[in-house]
Every structure is written in structure tokens, then in C-alpha cells.
Design an enzyme around this catalytic site. Structure first.
Site, mmCIF file in Angstrom:
data_model
loop_
_atom_site.group_PDB
_atom_site.id
_atom_site.type_symbol
_atom_site.label_atom_id
_atom_site.label_comp_id
_atom_site.label_asym_id
_atom_site.label_seq_id
_atom_site.Cartn_x
_atom_site.Cartn_y
_atom_site.Cartn_z
ATOM 1 N N ARG A 40 22.445 -53.619 -19.054
ATOM 2 C CA ARG A 40 23.103 -52.939 -17.874
ATOM 3 C C ARG A 40 23.572 -51.317 -17.950
ATOM 4 N NH1 ARG A 40 28.565 -52.985 -17.020
ATOM 5 N NH2 ARG A 40 29.027 -55.120 -18.350
ATOM 6 N N LYS B 241 9.142 -50.309 -1.484
ATOM 7 C CA LYS B 241 7.731 -49.957 -0.405
ATOM 8 C C LYS B 241 6.622 -49.384 -1.060
ATOM 9 C CE LYS B 241 10.915 -51.337 2.766
ATOM 10 N NZ LYS B 241 12.400 -51.449 1.757
ATOM 11 N N ASP C 2 16.891 -39.956 2.388
ATOM 12 C CA ASP C 2 16.381 -41.189 2.357
ATOM 13 C C ASP C 2 14.612 -40.756 2.398
ATOM 14 O OD1 ASP C 2 14.874 -43.808 2.547
ATOM 15 O OD2 ASP C 2 16.352 -44.690 3.398
ATOM 16 N N TYR D 292 17.685 -46.540 9.142
ATOM 17 C CA TYR D 292 17.434 -47.932 8.653
ATOM 18 C C TYR D 292 18.667 -48.881 8.970
ATOM 19 C CZ TYR D 292 16.505 -51.550 5.394
ATOM 20 O OH TYR D 292 16.591 -52.985 4.664
#
Length: 377
Positions: A44, A192, A167, A96
Site C-alpha cells: 500500500r 480511458k 483533468d 465529469y
């Protein structure tokens, strides 16, 4: 190096000479008993494969630091994690839907405020308050493809002590590098274009600000939304073909946008720079192409459902950026979290369709669109 070379050549396994770097799946690592150190301790906090991916991501954006998260929204949440009670964020009305949901549902409980602006390019000094700590922008915007002048926005925001977060999912570093335009941080949904095959979820944050980098590293370790080693490896491999994929997708999208503009059965086509000559000039000055997403509306009398059902190749599904073409209805799919009033303000009608163009043969795509439009009559 040109970015095509960066995508392929950033990583080398100098220890073993392997052309492809290894995958380190371990959840924990042996430490030195005398120092309790070993470079890596627990997955992590850090992992060699994720660290390699983050090296590539930083190199692509021209950044000092890169961070890989489990999803695009985990990356966006990390960007917002630097805010404190009482802070305000300026955002475009066309944003978004997942980001809208986070601001609408999570901000109030954290004592944060999100203020939506119809056109971030029209911001003036009067729009900033002492509480304004960040401007969060998509350019081109999702799904209206509105363009914002990043250089002007950065100069204005920094004058008021506010960060600029971009973004850059639609453009990727292949087409637009916001850090080089003065932005403080870039976030992308790597699900994406970076991954490009609709087969994994990932998010990216890059910055050259050491204080922000420390905060994002803390977000990884404290919140735990990190990318797994196996998905990190797959993303490293996918990025190698990103420039080639995006070049083909963009060429296809240009042809489709021109095709749709010439049709009397399509009334509106949104593509970067389509809203005004000024936006076209701005986009040309800060990006190396329009990308491969466009939105459009059918003319009155045409049946949207029949049109979508008649399509053979574009898949009716959320998301974008994959090698296959995808088409969706933002109002009920990607932006369903927005109220009808918010969608109307943003210019997202119930009939708007968003098309993410893939790498299929362009003649096949154009023929398919033509027959689907005929079926919708």
C-alpha cells in the site's frame, strides 16, 4: 525524447537485461533488522512495479512526481484531499459526472464548497474570494468539449493564491501537457486512453510541486486506493502504444466530425473548438490535436433509440478511450448524478450523444453511422 519514445523507452531492466520489466506481486518486503528499512515495506505504501509505472507517468507529463491510483475518481479524491475546511473550489458547469457527484455529496460533509462557473475562460479577479483555494478544470470539457485557456486561467488563479488542477483525461500527455502551461497538478482517468482497451481501472496524478507530492503520497498510504502491481504492469505495457492508438482515433474522429457536420439529420456537433473561433484558437495554442471524443444531437423527428440500436460497431456503453468505439447518452449514463437543472446549465440535453471514436476502419464507421441515421428516420 519525443513523447512517442518516452512511452516506450522510459523503463529498462538494467539488472537482468529484460526488455519487459518484471512484476513484483509481494504484499510485504523484508527489512533490515538494524535499520527497519529496505526501500519497500508494504504494498500500500510502495511497490516496485507501481513505482516503475509512476516513473513513466511522470515522464509523460514532464513532472517530477507521479502517483497511480485504483480508479480515476480515487485520483480525483486525492487531489481534493489537500483542501481544508472552509476552502472553495471553482469548477466548470460541464464537468465529469463522477466529479460532480463527489463535489455534491462529499464536499458538504468535509466543510468544502464547490462553485460552478459556466465559462472558466471568462473568469475575472472578482470571481475569486479569500476562500478560493483551487480551480478544477477539464479542457476540453466532458461532454460539451468546451475549451478553457489554461495559460490565462493559471495566471489568474495564481494571482489569488489558488491552485489549478487539470483533468487531462480527454487529451492525455500526447496531445496536451498542462504542467508545461503552468498548472499545478494533472489528474487523469487512466482507465480511458492510457489503458486503452476497456479492461482495467486506474487513476493518475502528476505534479512537480514537492508539497503536493507529499500530500498525494499520504493519500495513497492513508486512504489505500492504490493501483495493484498486476494492473500497474498492464498499464505500463498499454502506454507503449498510446501515441499510435490515439493518432488513429483522432484521425477517425476528425473524419466523423466532418461527416456529421455535413448532415441535415444532425443539428449539433460538439468538437474541441466548435463553440467559437476563439476557443478554436485557444485549443490550437495549447494542444496538439482535438482528441477523439465528440458529442452530437440528432435533428428533430429522428429517433435516438432507433439510431443507437441500429449501430453495428459503436457499443452503447459508458467510458471512453478504448480501441473500440463507444457511444453513450450522458444525461442518463455518465452524468446521471447531475440534476436536470445542472445538466441544462451545462448544455447537456437529454438528446445529446457522446461518441468515443476507436481505431476501427473509418469507412466502416462512416457507413455504419449513415445507415443508423437512415434507420432513425
Amino acid at each position: 525524447m519525443h513523447i512517442q519514445t518516452v512511452a516506450v523507452q522510459t523503463l529498462r531492466d538494467h539488472e537482468h537485461g529484460a526488455v519487459v520489466p518484471p512484476v513484483h506481486l509481494a504484499s510485504t518486503f523484508e527489512l533490515d533488522a538494524a535499520t527497519d528499512d529496505g526501500g519497500y515495506a508494504y504494498q500500500r505504501g510502495s511497490n516496485p512495479t507501481r513505482a516503475q509505472l509512476e516513473q513513466v507517468l511522470a515522464a509523460l507529463d514532464g513532472a517530477e512526481h507521479g502517483f497511480a491510483f485504483a480508479t480515476g475518481m480515487a485520483a480525483t479524491a486525492a487531489v481534493f484531499s489537500t483542501l481544508e475546511v472552509g476552502d472553495e473550489v471553482l469548477l466548470p458547469t460541464s464537468v465529469y459526472g463522477g466529479t460532480f457527484r463527489f463535489v455534491d455529496k462529499v464536499f458538504p460533509a468535509r466543510g468544502l464548497t464547490g462553485r460552478y462557473v459556466d465559462d472558466l475562460g471568462a473568469l475575472t479577479d472578482e470571481d475569486f474570494t479569500p476562500a478560493t483555494r483551487m480551480v478544477f478544470v477539464e479542457t476540453p470539457a466532458n461532454p460539451t468539449l468546451r475549451v478553457t485557456d489554461l495559460r490565462r486561467l493559471v495566471e489568474l488563479a495564481h494571482r489569488h493564491g489558488a491552485l489549478v488542477a487539470v483533468d487531462n483525461t480527454f487529451m492525455t500527455p500526447v496531445l496536451q501537457r498542462p504542467l508545461e502551461l503552468g498548472a499545478d497538478v494533472v489528474v487523469q482517468s487512466a482507465t480511458k486512453y492510457l489503458a486503452g482497451h476497456s479492461d482495467l481501472l486506474a487513476g493518475v496524478v502528476t505534479t512537480s510541486d514537492p508539497a503536493l507530492a507529499e500530500a498525494y503520497a499520504l493519500a495513497q498510504k492513508a486512504q489505500g486506493g492504490v493501483l495493484s502491481p498486476s494492473d500497474s504492469f498492464r498499464l505500463i505495457q498499454a502506454i507503449k502504444t498510446l501515441p499510435l492508438r490515439l493518432e488513429r482515433q483522432q484521425d477517425n474522429a476528425r473524419a466523423i466530425a466532418e461527416f456529421l457536420r455535413d448532415r441535415d439529420d444532425v443539428t449539433t456537433v460538439f468538437f474541441p473548438g466548435s463553440h467559437s473561433e476563439q476557443e478554436a484558437r485557444i485549443h490550437a495554442s495549447q494542444a496538439d490535436g482535438p482528441g477523439a471524443v465528440l458529442s452530437f444531437e440528432l435533428a428533430a423527428g429522428l429517433d435516438r433509440v432507433r439510431f443507437v440500436e441500429a449501430l453495428r460497431y459503436p457499443v452503447y456503453a459508458v467510458s471512453l478511450g478504448g480501441v473500440e468505439s463507444l457511444i453513450c447518452r450522458p444525461a442518463t449514463m455518465t452524468h446521471e448524478a447531475m440534476t436536470p437543472e445542472a445538466r441544462a446549465t451545462a448544455g447537456i440535453s437529454d438528446e445529446l450523444l457522446r461518441l468515443s471514436v476507436g481505431i476501427e476502419n473509418i469507412d466502416d464507421l462512416l457507413e455504419d453511422l449513415a445507415q443508423a441515421l437512415a434507420s432513425a428516420r
